[in-house]
Motif scaffolding. Sequence first.
Motif, PDB file in Angstrom:
ATOM      1  N   ARG A 111      70.348  35.183 -15.225  1.00 57.87           N
ATOM      2  CA  ARG A 111      69.045  34.668 -14.960  1.00 57.87           C
ATOM      3  C   ARG A 111      69.436  32.941 -14.980  1.00 57.87           C
ATOM      4  O   ARG A 111      68.554  32.060 -13.795  1.00 57.87           O
ATOM      5  N   SER A 131      71.766  31.971 -13.905  1.00 57.46           N
ATOM      6  CA  SER A 131      72.846  31.679 -12.999  1.00 57.46           C
ATOM      7  C   SER A 131      72.343  32.007 -12.009  1.00 57.46           C
ATOM      8  O   SER A 131      72.557  31.736 -10.434  1.00 57.46           O
ATOM      9  N   ALA A 132      71.258  32.810 -11.398  1.00 62.08           N
ATOM     10  CA  ALA A 132      70.431  33.586 -10.530  1.00 62.08           C
ATOM     11  C   ALA A 132      69.122  32.429  -9.908  1.00 62.08           C
ATOM     12  O   ALA A 132      68.827  31.674  -8.986  1.00 62.08           O
ATOM     13  N   LEU A 182      71.669  29.226  -8.142  1.00 61.46           N
ATOM     14  CA  LEU A 182      71.820  29.797  -6.871  1.00 61.46           C
ATOM     15  C   LEU A 182      70.828  29.763  -5.932  1.00 61.46           C
ATOM     16  O   LEU A 182      71.026  29.503  -5.134  1.00 61.46           O
ATOM     17  N   ARG A 183      69.583  30.552  -6.551  1.00 61.09           N
ATOM     18  CA  ARG A 183      68.611  30.146  -5.557  1.00 61.09           C
ATOM     19  C   ARG A 183      68.185  28.772  -5.103  1.00 61.09           C
ATOM     20  O   ARG A 183      68.007  28.376  -3.509  1.00 61.09           O
ATOM     21  N   ARG A 231      70.544  26.651  -4.476  1.00 62.03           N
ATOM     22  CA  ARG A 231      71.415  26.065  -3.581  1.00 62.03           C
ATOM     23  C   ARG A 231      71.336  27.281  -1.976  1.00 62.03           C
ATOM     24  O   ARG A 231      71.452  26.811  -1.018  1.00 62.03           O
ATOM     25  N   VAL A 232      71.037  28.457  -2.185  1.00 59.52           N
ATOM     26  CA  VAL A 232      70.923  29.356  -1.758  1.00 59.52           C
ATOM     27  C   VAL A 232      69.664  28.172  -0.523  1.00 59.52           C
ATOM     28  O   VAL A 232      69.708  28.526   0.769  1.00 59.52           O
ATOM     29  N   ARG A 233      68.320  28.079  -1.284  1.00 58.80           N
ATOM     30  CA  ARG A 233      67.270  27.746  -0.401  1.00 58.80           C
ATOM     31  C   ARG A 233      67.632  26.187  -0.081  1.00 58.80           C
ATOM     32  O   ARG A 233      66.881  25.687   0.993  1.00 58.80           O
TER      33      ARG A 233
END
Lengths: 390, 303
Positions: free
Chosen positions: A375, A377-378, A381-382, A384-386
Amino acid sequence: MAVLPVPTTPEAEVPLRSLSASVSPVSIIARVVRAELREVTRRSDGGRRPVLTGLLSDGSATVRFTWWDPPKAGVDVGMVLRASPAEVREFRGRVELNFSFRTRVEEASEVELPKLRPEEIPLTRLDALTDGSEGLWVEARVAATGSKSVTVGSERRVVFEGRLADSSGSVGFTAWVDFGLKAGEAIRVTGGYVRSFRGRPQLTLDERSSIERIDGVGLPSAESVREPTRRTVSDLELASGADHTRVEGTVVGLLPPSGLVERCPNCRRTLTGGSCRLHGHVPPVADLRARMVLDDGTGALTVNCGRADTERLWGVSLSTCLERASDRSYAPELEEELARAILGRRLRVDGRAVKDDFGVTVFPDSITTVSPDIRSSAAGLRRRVRRGAA
Amino acid sequence: MSAREPAWRVLAHEFAASSEEIRARGEKEASYLISPLGARMNRVIVAGSIEPAESIGRDPSATFYRAKLSDPTGAMALTAGSYQPRAAAQLSAITERSLAIVIGKAHLYRGRDGSAVASIRAEAVQPVGEHSYQLQLLDAVEQTVTRIELSERLRAPDPPTDERLSSEGVPELWRRGVRVAREMYPSVDPAAFRPGLLTVLDVVEGVRPVPDETPSSKVAVRRDAPKAPPPPPVREDRVAEAALLELIDELSDGSMDGYADLKEAVGRAREQGLSSERTEELIDRLEASGVLEEPIVGKLRRA
């Protein structure tokens, strides 16, 4: 009219570190580290001439020496010699000393050896130490200490050992004298030499090394040097390995020999076709091992897993394997089963990384399965992607 | 240097958009499939759901398997033949759609019309549970977003120097990959791959179910337009076609799997005085007219 300088015996001894073929002849004072007496047969008349070859060290450097017509009794290792005039030669890029019939060689006292002054020696980072480095000046934090008893010849001696760390890396050390080092202390070491031990440089502190406690400004903290340093595979390849390191990755392969193996009872080498590379045909000792390929996306290395770790990761014990493998032909199936058990596993490996022609190999102190929180980590990462998309 | 090639963590949308490669020149050199984001792939590690493999070829002793692996961003083709016995056995053992991690070599087939199809020659197929699958996807998202960020910085007007990136701890292989990709795919927008990563995170966080059907976060990467259809044959073409078909029949009869190898066919035709361009042109026409088919890349047979 200009007066040409007449080659005379120089007065002051030259430190071995400063030798070069252009300042020959010289006077030197140094300790015999290794000596071997031989005889050379002259081709012209078959006459035999004794020659002594070996290594001399004065703490600043170690050089090879050749001594024609040495004393019949030879010399003892550890003896301090003064030689003058000695000829300096260069052979294959290395400086050598030559004692001829013109050279006066006499025994000297230990106190006459040149004193190493720190200001004459450059400060060396631990990651720059290589086999053969000597006459050193390093500043480091003591990360760990210990001692063990070893047999040297016929006597028992205590060896003090441990690990030093600075911001560049860490290195193991051994000392024949007790410097009273404690973990966490910051020290300045002068003297000492480096030898390769099991593929990694190791610092040896001899009687002539000196240790000073320093304030340790700029050195990593006592807490941080206790923990292994996390590195990527790519970092380990660049640094040619590291002591006390941590690497995380995914198991992407299993290299032979893995699984159930037979070892030599004398040297523990893996047997091939029932025979040892060194000891020939021997009664085999069964063992489990796993040579795992660990990959973190920056590179891949081999983790040399012993029996305990293999049993734990696989969940199958050596005795179970032996029950199932009544004959040797069953071994490939076991290897396949081991591969299925570990492929794709996410592991954290702490240990010593060594680099050779085949790449980096880690000899693990501990192996743990990594299980990051999915949870969080996701979520990280979310963000970072956004971030870039915004 | 003989360091083992790293396994690149890649998702289907980036893999499928890879159409450029660096071919090995010497025997000991490796070939690399280059992705638009700078994955310089010899070996890859991917996760997804695999469908039961389809076996291809008539010879049971040299079976060749083909399967489709889907992740939340798209699908990738997997193959395994007799040179990958472990992977072939593992692929053939999959009887229903299941999650797996696959380690394999990236391979690029370039068609005669300029189209490029990337596939994975599997070395190991490891069935996994949902947790391992999610972990592997997260790993792929992390390394993909790192490549996106690196690509964006290097494609910006004032890109950082290599020394700068090195001092930041960016591995040499990653820096090299992104530089090569910038040359090979000058018009790609790295940000186009971000939405696909969000889809993956949705699946990992359980916002979206693990997909049954292959979804698509396909990123369009501009390639050269396919060539115009070949002109109608003339008499001399017919003669050459007949000779070529005979050759292909001969090759497929003599081969283990019942297919004629394309490269071999081109080579043999050259011995008979047909240039490789001419052979390719004839094969194109025969395929277009339904005489020949190419069910596996590089393998021909009569339709």
